[in-house]
Write an enzyme that holds these catalytic residues in place. Structure first.
Site: not given
Ligand code: NAD
Length: 440
Positions: A11, A154, A209, A213, A265
């Site tokens: 994201v 998102e 959100k 879902n 998700c």
């Molecule tokens: P992800 O696990 O791929 O990425 C999260 C990143 O955050 C990791 O790379 C981690 O190293 C980093 N991180 C952790 N703590 C941190 C900090 N204090 N400062 C900076 N970076 C830090 O997660 P994602 O799939 O991108 O999901 C992120 C959020 O978006 C979640 O809440 C998820 O539910 C939501 N979301 C995900 C999707 C999807 O399709 N993946 C879709 C919609 C919403």
């Protein structure tokens, strides 16, 4: 606009790259130093069509920078966007520790007033906890900066994230302060028209959100249950799907039966909604039932294999698909893991292939001697008794059924994605068992 995005995952990185493409100055921050180093060199550490080009463009234009130091990065923007992980805690509730750590860094490092944009999926109340933390750190530092919070969930889908971000169906912006809402809405005017930017209060935005879902999860479980019934009563779920999808009150999307929902998700967001309901004293019976049906669905292919092969001990099973769906390398909560665990428990050996997730799957199954991840589709069939299909990659459909039939010892295919026509499969000499389409 100067924007700092915390989290360079699916994201955060998509958001950062698209916001830079739209002309903003963006700093993408992640604690993972290896990830940041790769990104600085223009390498995206996961599969997402179009993303690497946007990242490369952003770096070349000077509008996209990377940092592994959240506190230092916090000084680089007035918009502080949180896209860190919000995984499920052991009881299904949401673990907000990554959010709170990022909020702490903002409070410690910001060099002026900020608007914190909560893009991570987080329950009602998380926005208030996040902004309290930022304000607390401002007061400890004795600075008179202001901090507002906006909930901006998102909705992008893995595999089409870039397009989903650049051309959103709708953008949700929830907040307490009209000026903060207007500022965040103005960022999205680069991507969509004003009527698609829906503004509301914080709690409603957070619930949109989860409601989205949970609705999708319920549709999937509903169709999977109907598919299971169709198999028993001799109906074809594809025809049922066509029939109900033609009703505009129902619509035709998300009616595809399969192995159940997975990914990073839906399972965790459904669990979180149930946990929130529990605390609030709301029963959440429908969504509980959807989750329960989903946990059973992932075992359907194992049941089918057992029905056709009997005891699976000593059998060799080819598996196509490791990520939770086609078009992504995301292994999180993949129904394929459930299938493979079932097969290994039953004493079978597995040879599996995924067009995108092979490398990460090799690491995932490194300690599992009965699971081999191979580099081509046809290699999986070598010496296999049966084939199980768990993901919907176009590459899988392009293989000729006769090739599969001649390679498999027992000529059995169980298809969790309904990729082939049962008639064509039968004509090729296969025993083909899909989801909800009879069971030959
Ligand atoms: P992800 O696990 O791929 O990425 C999260 C990143 O955050 C990791 O790379 C981690 O190293 C980093 N991180 C952790 N703590 C941190 C900090 N204090 N400062 C900076 N970076 C830090 O997660 P994602 O799939 O991108 O999901 C992120 C959020 O978006 C979640 O809440 C998820 O539910 C939501 N979301 C995900 C999707 C999807 O399709 N993946 C879709 C919609 C919403």
């Amino acid at each position: 606009m100067q924007i700092v995005v915390y989290g360079a995952g699916y994201v955060g990185l998509v958001a950062a790259a698209c916001l830079a493409e739209a002309g903003n100055s963006v700093t993408s921050v992640d604690l993972d130093k290896d990830r940041v180093a790769a990104l600085r060199a223009g390498r995206v550490p996961f599969v997402e069509p179009g993303l690497e080009t946007l990242v490369t463009n952003g770096i070349a234009s000077g509008r996209l920078e990377f940092s592994s130091n959240p506190e230092e990065a916090a000084g680089r923007g007035t918009i502080q966007m949180l896209a860190v992980g919000t995984p499920a805690a052991f009881d299904g509730s949401t673990d907000e520790s990554q959010l709170m750590a990022a909020a702490h860094a903002i409070g410690r490092g910001a060099t002026g007033s900020v608007i914190v944009v909560l893009k991570s999926t987080a329950p009602v109340g998380a926005a208030e906890r996040v902004i309290d933390e930022v304000r607390h750190e401002f007061s400890v530092r004795d600075v008179d900066f202001t901090a507002e919070v906006v909930v901006n969930p998102e909705f992008l889908r893995a595999g089409s994230s870039v397009r989903d971000f650049l051309e959103p169906d709708r953008v949700i912006v929830g907040g307490e302060s009209q000026s903060a809402i207007a500022t965040v809405a103005s960022i999205y005017s680069a991507f969509t028209s004003a009527d698609r930017i829906l503004t509301m209060d914080l709690a409603s935005a957070a619930l949109v959100k989860y409601a989205s879902n949970a609705m999708l999860a319920t549709r999937i479980s509903f169709m999977n249950e109907l598919a299971n019934l169709a198999e028993v009563v001799g109906a074809d779920i594809a025809e049922v799907q066509r029939g109900i999808g033609a009703d505009p009150r129902i619509g035709s999307s998300y009616l595809q039966p399969g192995m159940g929902y997975g990914g990073s998700c839906l399972p965790k967001d459904v669990a979180s909604l149930i946990a929130v309901g529990e605390v609030a004293g709301a029963t959440m019976g429908v969504i509980r039932a959807a989750a329960e049906a989903n946990s059973l669905q992932a075992h359907r292919l194992t049941e089918k294999l057992e029905r056709h092969l009997g005891d699976l001990a000593g059998r060799s099973i080819a598996v196509w698909g490791l990520a939770f769906k086609g078009g992504t390398d995301d292994l999180r909560d993949s129904p394929s893991h459930t299938l493979i665990a079932d097969l290994v428990d039953a004493g079978a050996v597995v040879r599996a292939y995924d067009p995108a997730a092979g490398e990460s799957a090799r690491r995932h199954y490194a300690d599992e001697g009965d699971v081999e991840i191979v580099s081509s589709l046809l290699e999986t069939l070598d010496g296999a008794d049966a084939l199980a299909i768990t993901a919907d990659w176009p590459e899988f459909r392009s293989v000729q059924l006769a090739v599969i039939a001649s390679a498999l010892k027992e000529r059995i295919v169980v298809d969790g994605r309904n990729l082939f026509s049962p008639m064509d499969a039968a004509a090729a000499g296969l025993t083909y068992s899909a989801i909800g389409r009879g069971d030959n």
